[in-house]
Design an enzyme around this catalytic site. Sequence first.
Site, short mmCIF file in Angstrom:
data_model
loop_
_atom_site.label_atom_id
_atom_site.label_comp_id
_atom_site.label_asym_id
_atom_site.label_seq_id
_atom_site.Cartn_x
_atom_site.Cartn_y
_atom_site.Cartn_z
N GLY A 102 37.90 1.90 -10.75
CA GLY A 102 37.05 2.56 -9.79
C GLY A 102 37.50 3.99 -9.54
CG ASP A 158 41.23 -3.13 -8.11
OD1 ASP A 158 40.67 -2.15 -8.68
OD2 ASP A 158 40.90 -4.31 -8.32
CB ALA A 160 37.90 -3.31 -2.26
CG ASP A 161 32.47 -3.16 -5.02
OD1 ASP A 161 32.29 -2.02 -5.48
OD2 ASP A 161 32.71 -4.15 -5.74
N GLY A 173 33.71 -5.91 -8.15
CA GLY A 173 32.81 -6.28 -9.24
C GLY A 173 31.37 -5.86 -9.10
N GLY A 180 34.20 -5.14 -22.57
CA GLY A 180 35.56 -5.68 -22.51
C GLY A 180 36.13 -5.85 -21.12
CD GLU A 186 38.91 -5.36 -10.92
OE1 GLU A 186 38.93 -4.53 -9.99
OE2 GLU A 186 37.90 -5.53 -11.65
#
Length: 326
Positions: A102, A158, A160-161, A173, A180, A186
């Site tokens: 992201g 990471d 995050a939405d 996601g 791929g 993840e």
Amino acid sequence: MEGKGIRKDNTIATATQMARAITSASLSASPPGAPHLPLRRPWTTRSVAASLHLSPIGLARSPRLPARATAPVACAPDLLQAAKVTVDEYVRSGMVVGLGSGRASGLAIKYLGQRLREGTLKGIVGVPTSVSSASEAAKAGIRLNNYQENLQIDFAFDDADLIEERTLTAVIGRRKFEGGESIIEEKSIVKKASGLAFIVAENQYTSDLDGSIPVLINSGNWLETAEEIDDLFLGDAEVWRRPSSGDAGPLGGDFPLVTREGHHVLDVIFTSPILDLGQVAKSLDQIDGVVDHGIICGIPCTVIIASNDGVEVIDNLSKDQVIDSL
């Protein structure tokens, strides 16, 4: 019932519903031993309360609301500062680091590469969560290793939405997949890490939960699984199979997305407020044919929040306390 994405008679949604659902579906942690942040630093820290109250199905039974598009993420300078805080506070020389996917993670990867070139960090090995993060890391000069189940990961960051305020449960996601990529890998990387941080914009840390949850399902009996999910959230969500490219109807068109592991992706687009993401995850886990989903819950983490007022760092409970509360 009117307005459903996938129905047993395979009726296609109206153009208005399709446009609304596509808009929603396309929206695009203190590790053990980490030092306490002194008050002189230009960000604030706080902890999340311990109480977790699960509703029967994790949804607010209020009148139907249209799937609301999430506001734009913070501007690049704000996310860059949050990315720098993440690397400076939690990454140490010699670590194996999970590299997220992201916009914010890309900024953190670039900054991590800069620290390596300057010599302030040494011996870092990155474990990418996606093709895009691997590409960014290679350009930044970060040595990479493929994920393996027995690999010890010291820390991961990471995007995050969405982050649920009470529990720091995350949704990942929603972004468009590249070739791929894998939600399964993840999630495995961030859950395997001894320390985890999510880097988000202020509007993504919220108790006002809505939008879509990606769900991975077996491709062979995908429609049966989709119907069961549709029944589970009847009146509260629409279920659409994600296409490999472009726009398509609820069934995903002639070329639905197939993940690296051979699964299809359903976007469960909630049209009613979600009260508890953890309970939604539990409900999805009980459905035959569901392989995984984009909800990450029940693990200790830190959330690094970028806003126009600066950077805020929020920690949740220890791992044992989180598990005992669920």
